[in-house]
Design a protein around this motif. Sequence first.
Motif, PDB file in Angstrom:
ATOM      1  N   LEU A  64     -66.014  -2.557  -9.581  1.00 35.75           N
ATOM      2  CA  LEU A  64     -66.309  -1.806  -8.333  1.00 35.75           C
ATOM      3  C   LEU A  64     -66.722  -0.215  -8.444  1.00 35.75           C
ATOM      4  CD1 LEU A  64     -64.146  -4.460  -5.848  1.00 35.75           C
ATOM      5  CD2 LEU A  64     -66.949  -4.181  -6.461  1.00 35.75           C
ATOM      6  N   ALA A  65     -65.328  -0.133  -9.545  1.00 37.30           N
ATOM      7  CA  ALA A  65     -64.877   1.205  -9.468  1.00 37.30           C
ATOM      8  C   ALA A  65     -65.992   2.111 -10.111  1.00 37.30           C
ATOM      9  CB  ALA A  65     -63.504   2.104 -10.569  1.00 37.30           C
ATOM     10  N   ARG A  66     -67.884   1.308 -10.595  1.00 33.69           N
ATOM     11  CA  ARG A  66     -68.844   2.173 -11.252  1.00 33.69           C
ATOM     12  C   ARG A  66     -69.204   2.709 -10.003  1.00 33.69           C
ATOM     13  NH1 ARG A  66     -69.928  -2.523 -14.782  1.00 33.69           N
ATOM     14  NH2 ARG A  66     -67.629  -3.333 -16.310  1.00 33.69           N
ATOM     15  N   PRO A  67     -69.822   4.261 -10.765  1.00 29.95           N
ATOM     16  CA  PRO A  67     -71.192   4.548  -9.399  1.00 29.95           C
ATOM     17  C   PRO A  67     -71.923   3.000  -9.073  1.00 29.95           C
ATOM     18  CG  PRO A  67     -70.908   5.614 -12.088  1.00 29.95           C
ATOM     19  CD  PRO A  67     -69.801   4.505 -12.114  1.00 29.95           C
ATOM     20  N   GLY A  68     -72.001   3.613  -8.024  1.00 28.89           N
ATOM     21  CA  GLY A  68     -73.044   3.232  -6.875  1.00 28.89           C
ATOM     22  C   GLY A  68     -71.898   2.050  -5.893  1.00 28.89           C
ATOM     23  N   ARG A  69     -72.857   1.557  -5.112  1.00 31.36           N
ATOM     24  CA  ARG A  69     -72.966   0.728  -3.980  1.00 31.36           C
ATOM     25  C   ARG A  69     -73.140  -1.007  -4.790  1.00 31.36           C
ATOM     26  NH1 ARG A  69     -77.758   0.343  -1.771  1.00 31.36           N
ATOM     27  NH2 ARG A  69     -77.357   2.094  -0.403  1.00 31.36           N
ATOM     28  N   LYS A  70     -72.071  -1.522  -4.440  1.00 25.81           N
ATOM     29  CA  LYS A  70     -71.134  -2.585  -5.059  1.00 25.81           C
ATOM     30  C   LYS A  70     -71.045  -3.870  -3.712  1.00 25.81           C
ATOM     31  CE  LYS A  70     -70.925  -1.540  -8.722  1.00 25.81           C
ATOM     32  NZ  LYS A  70     -72.134  -0.489  -9.163  1.00 25.81           N
ATOM     33  N   LEU A  71     -72.569  -4.250  -4.169  1.00 20.94           N
ATOM     34  CA  LEU A  71     -72.668  -6.383  -2.889  1.00 20.94           C
ATOM     35  C   LEU A  71     -71.775  -6.909  -3.101  1.00 20.94           C
ATOM     36  CD1 LEU A  71     -76.136  -5.998  -1.684  1.00 20.94           C
ATOM     37  CD2 LEU A  71     -74.041  -5.032  -0.580  1.00 20.94           C
ATOM     38  N   ILE A  72     -71.545  -7.980  -2.286  1.00 21.21           N
ATOM     39  CA  ILE A  72     -71.291  -9.273  -3.760  1.00 21.21           C
ATOM     40  C   ILE A  72     -71.705 -10.075  -4.184  1.00 21.21           C
ATOM     41  CG2 ILE A  72     -70.014 -11.270  -2.460  1.00 21.21           C
ATOM     42  CD1 ILE A  72     -68.900 -10.224  -0.044  1.00 21.21           C
TER      43      ILE A  72
ATOM     44  N   LEU B 191     -56.618  -4.319  -1.566  1.00 20.34           N
ATOM     45  CA  LEU B 191     -57.202  -4.047  -2.624  1.00 20.34           C
ATOM     46  C   LEU B 191     -58.481  -3.267  -2.639  1.00 20.34           C
ATOM     47  CD1 LEU B 191     -55.197  -6.095  -5.593  1.00 20.34           C
ATOM     48  CD2 LEU B 191     -54.417  -3.568  -4.427  1.00 20.34           C
ATOM     49  N   VAL B 192     -59.168  -4.396  -1.679  1.00 21.35           N
ATOM     50  CA  VAL B 192     -60.520  -3.777  -1.068  1.00 21.35           C
ATOM     51  C   VAL B 192     -61.155  -3.958   0.386  1.00 21.35           C
ATOM     52  CG1 VAL B 192     -61.614  -4.530  -3.322  1.00 21.35           C
ATOM     53  CG2 VAL B 192     -61.501  -6.591  -1.325  1.00 21.35           C
ATOM     54  N   LYS B 193     -62.182  -3.454   0.681  1.00 15.65           N
ATOM     55  CA  LYS B 193     -62.121  -3.697   2.235  1.00 15.65           C
ATOM     56  C   LYS B 193     -64.062  -3.423   1.886  1.00 15.65           C
ATOM     57  CE  LYS B 193     -62.488   1.062   2.680  1.00 15.65           C
ATOM     58  NZ  LYS B 193     -62.269   2.227   3.794  1.00 15.65           N
ATOM     59  N   THR B 194     -64.586  -4.594   2.933  1.00 15.67           N
ATOM     60  CA  THR B 194     -65.924  -4.845   2.683  1.00 15.67           C
ATOM     61  C   THR B 194     -66.584  -4.514   4.576  1.00 15.67           C
ATOM     62  OG1 THR B 194     -65.236  -7.113   3.919  1.00 15.67           O
ATOM     63  CG2 THR B 194     -65.689  -6.969   1.332  1.00 15.67           C
ATOM     64  N   VAL B 195     -67.646  -3.437   3.955  1.00 18.92           N
ATOM     65  CA  VAL B 195     -68.627  -3.274   5.268  1.00 18.92           C
ATOM     66  C   VAL B 195     -69.512  -3.607   5.461  1.00 18.92           C
ATOM     67  CG1 VAL B 195     -69.051  -1.138   6.748  1.00 18.92           C
ATOM     68  CG2 VAL B 195     -66.930  -0.851   4.610  1.00 18.92           C
ATOM     69  N   THR B 196     -69.955  -4.057   6.465  1.00 21.80           N
ATOM     70  CA  THR B 196     -71.071  -4.963   6.697  1.00 21.80           C
ATOM     71  C   THR B 196     -72.495  -4.042   5.854  1.00 21.80           C
ATOM     72  OG1 THR B 196     -70.418  -6.366   8.186  1.00 21.80           O
ATOM     73  CG2 THR B 196     -72.567  -6.372   8.117  1.00 21.80           C
TER      74      THR B 196
ATOM     75  N   GLY C  93     -76.949  -3.510   5.996  1.00 15.28           N
ATOM     76  CA  GLY C  93     -77.869  -3.331   6.039  1.00 15.28           C
ATOM     77  C   GLY C  93     -79.122  -3.756   7.241  1.00 15.28           C
ATOM     78  N   GLU C  94     -80.168  -4.181   7.425  1.00 14.24           N
ATOM     79  CA  GLU C  94     -80.479  -4.454   8.315  1.00 14.24           C
ATOM     80  C   GLU C  94     -80.580  -5.505   9.082  1.00 14.24           C
ATOM     81  OE1 GLU C  94     -84.876  -3.514   8.116  1.00 14.24           O
ATOM     82  OE2 GLU C  94     -84.871  -1.849   7.169  1.00 14.24           O
ATOM     83  N   ASP C  95     -79.961  -6.161   8.239  1.00  8.18           N
ATOM     84  CA  ASP C  95     -79.324  -8.086   9.030  1.00  8.18           C
ATOM     85  C   ASP C  95     -78.185  -8.075   9.182  1.00  8.18           C
ATOM     86  OD1 ASP C  95     -78.673  -8.741   6.239  1.00  8.18           O
ATOM     87  OD2 ASP C  95     -80.010  -9.827   6.153  1.00  8.18           O
ATOM     88  N   GLY C  96     -77.330  -7.500   8.659  1.00  7.13           N
ATOM     89  CA  GLY C  96     -76.064  -7.392   8.836  1.00  7.13           C
ATOM     90  C   GLY C  96     -75.247  -7.936   8.057  1.00  7.13           C
ATOM     91  N   ARG C  97     -75.855  -8.859   7.110  1.00  2.60           N
ATOM     92  CA  ARG C  97     -75.710  -9.954   6.147  1.00  2.60           C
ATOM     93  C   ARG C  97     -74.694  -9.505   4.821  1.00  2.60           C
ATOM     94  NH1 ARG C  97     -79.552 -14.412   6.214  1.00  2.60           N
ATOM     95  NH2 ARG C  97     -80.457 -12.882   5.344  1.00  2.60           N
ATOM     96  N   ALA C  98     -75.854  -8.584   4.369  1.00  5.60           N
ATOM     97  CA  ALA C  98     -75.223  -8.031   3.046  1.00  5.60           C
ATOM     98  C   ALA C  98     -73.658  -7.446   2.889  1.00  5.60           C
ATOM     99  CB  ALA C  98     -76.002  -7.079   3.159  1.00  5.60           C
ATOM    100  N   GLU C  99     -72.462  -6.933   2.922  1.00  7.15           N
ATOM    101  CA  GLU C  99     -71.443  -6.032   2.653  1.00  7.15           C
ATOM    102  C   GLU C  99     -70.994  -5.707   1.143  1.00  7.15           C
ATOM    103  OE1 GLU C  99     -68.302  -9.088   4.466  1.00  7.15           O
ATOM    104  OE2 GLU C  99     -69.586 -10.730   3.590  1.00  7.15           O
ATOM    105  N   VAL C 100     -70.854  -4.763   1.385  1.00  7.91           N
ATOM    106  CA  VAL C 100     -70.500  -3.852   0.657  1.00  7.91           C
ATOM    107  C   VAL C 100     -68.984  -3.913   0.065  1.00  7.91           C
ATOM    108  CG1 VAL C 100     -70.675  -1.367   0.029  1.00  7.91           C
ATOM    109  CG2 VAL C 100     -72.577  -2.292   0.662  1.00  7.91           C
TER     110      VAL C 100
END
Length: 185
Positions: free
Chosen positions: A49-57, A83-88, A90-97
């Motif tokens: 997760l620490a690597r560059p770029g957006r990471k989804l589940i 240790l992590v937090k997820t944020v909704t 995407g357009e449909d709100g289902r993906a979590e970063v």
Amino acid sequence: GGVKQELERFLRNAHIFARLVEQVLEEGYLAQSAGTKLTFGQLNILKFLARPGRKLIKDVARFLNASYAAASKAVTRLEKKRLVKTVTWGEDGRAEVVHLTPKAQGLMKDYERVKEECLLAVIRGEDIEFIARGLEQGIGLLLRERAVAGNPCLGCGVYYSPTCAARLFGKNCPITEEAEVAARK
């Protein structure tokens, strides 16, 4: 028996080496730096997760070579440890970063510090380049074996490098390729 005995010696030593890497580098150094707060598998996820770029589940699932459900459970366990937090997203709100917290960054920094200090003490005076080259040759021998199907992820995990050992021997590394795509964006 000479060749058979040497083959047995090779396999025995390779197995012992693999177990020592697990017990010393992974479990031992992690216990010294984080106690029981973190497993090595969880540390692998945090480093990914620490690597560059957006990471989804779904990216975590691909990294773990696991199902989405298994990756989601792993992320939930990390969330419970703060240790992590997820944020909704995407357009449909289902993906979590998935984002690292400062606590996770601190644990990773502590692990890296302990690992570096301990390894420097162990290898002082040794020809580390010679040893690393020998290990790469052993990896190359095993990658020529037909039992290594397709292009497997060799699970370098927290030891990730753009010069993946699999790539050195003609295999594709999905994690390296993902990082290259992210870097171009």
